[in-house]
Motif scaffolding. Structure first.
Motif, PDB file in Angstrom:
ATOM      1  N   GLU A 282      28.921  37.956  36.712  1.00 14.45           N
ATOM      2  CA  GLU A 282      28.001  38.231  37.768  1.00 14.45           C
ATOM      3  C   GLU A 282      28.909  38.648  38.952  1.00 14.45           C
ATOM      4  O   GLU A 282      28.000  39.080  39.854  1.00 14.45           O
ATOM      5  N   ASP A 283      30.233  38.198  39.142  1.00 12.77           N
ATOM      6  CA  ASP A 283      30.838  38.756  40.414  1.00 12.77           C
ATOM      7  C   ASP A 283      31.444  40.160  40.208  1.00 12.77           C
ATOM      8  O   ASP A 283      32.237  40.501  41.052  1.00 12.77           O
TER       9      ASP A 283
ATOM     10  N   THR B 215      33.185  41.479  37.888  1.00 21.63           N
ATOM     11  CA  THR B 215      34.628  41.405  37.318  1.00 21.63           C
ATOM     12  C   THR B 215      34.506  41.423  35.908  1.00 21.63           C
ATOM     13  O   THR B 215      33.533  41.080  35.091  1.00 21.63           O
TER      14      THR B 215
END
Length: 131
Positions: free
Chosen positions: A72-73, A75
């Motif tokens: 979700e970030d 990465t």
């Protein structure tokens, strides 16, 4: 005289044709607008038909991709997949061992040379197959 400068390179061996590029639209009866990459930003994007060549399909031109799981970030996890090659380099009177690592989510052109002792310490499982 140095010859002709084409696409940033001087001389007879400078590239005459680069591409392939997508044709965006027909501008006139004999001119076409072409989608150029950012590295050719200084080149005018409309060409006379005599400066273009018909694209001949080559199966090596097909781009392959690897599906990557993105968190979700935004990465993703990257890890060394396997050892491709080993090499010992001499530096003065010392010998330094390197291993060429194939990384997950990357193709063969992005393999990197890493210090063997660092990789043994961080990823000992890679060396189990070699011993």
């Amino acid at each position: 005289m140095r010859g002709v400068k084409r696409f940033g390179v001087w001389g007879k061996l400078s590239p005459r044709y680069v591409g392939p590029f997508e044709i965006l639209e027909q501008v006139g009866a004999v001119a076409y607008k072409v989608a150029l990459p950012p590295r050719l930003a200084g080149v005018h994007d409309v060409f006379h038909v005599s400066n273009l060549r018909k694209y001949v399909h080559n199966s090596e031109h097909i781009l392959s991709y690897i599906l990557i799981e993105i968190q979700e970030d935004m990465t993703y996890e990257e890890f060394p997949a396997f050892i491709v090659d080993r090499e010992v380099r001499k530096l003065g009177n010392r010998e330094i061992s390197y291993v060429k690592i194939h990384w997950s989510n990357h193709d063969d052109r992005e393999d990197t040379w890493e210090l063997e002792n660092v990789m043994r310490e961080r990823h000992p499982h890679l060396f189990e197959e070699l011993e």
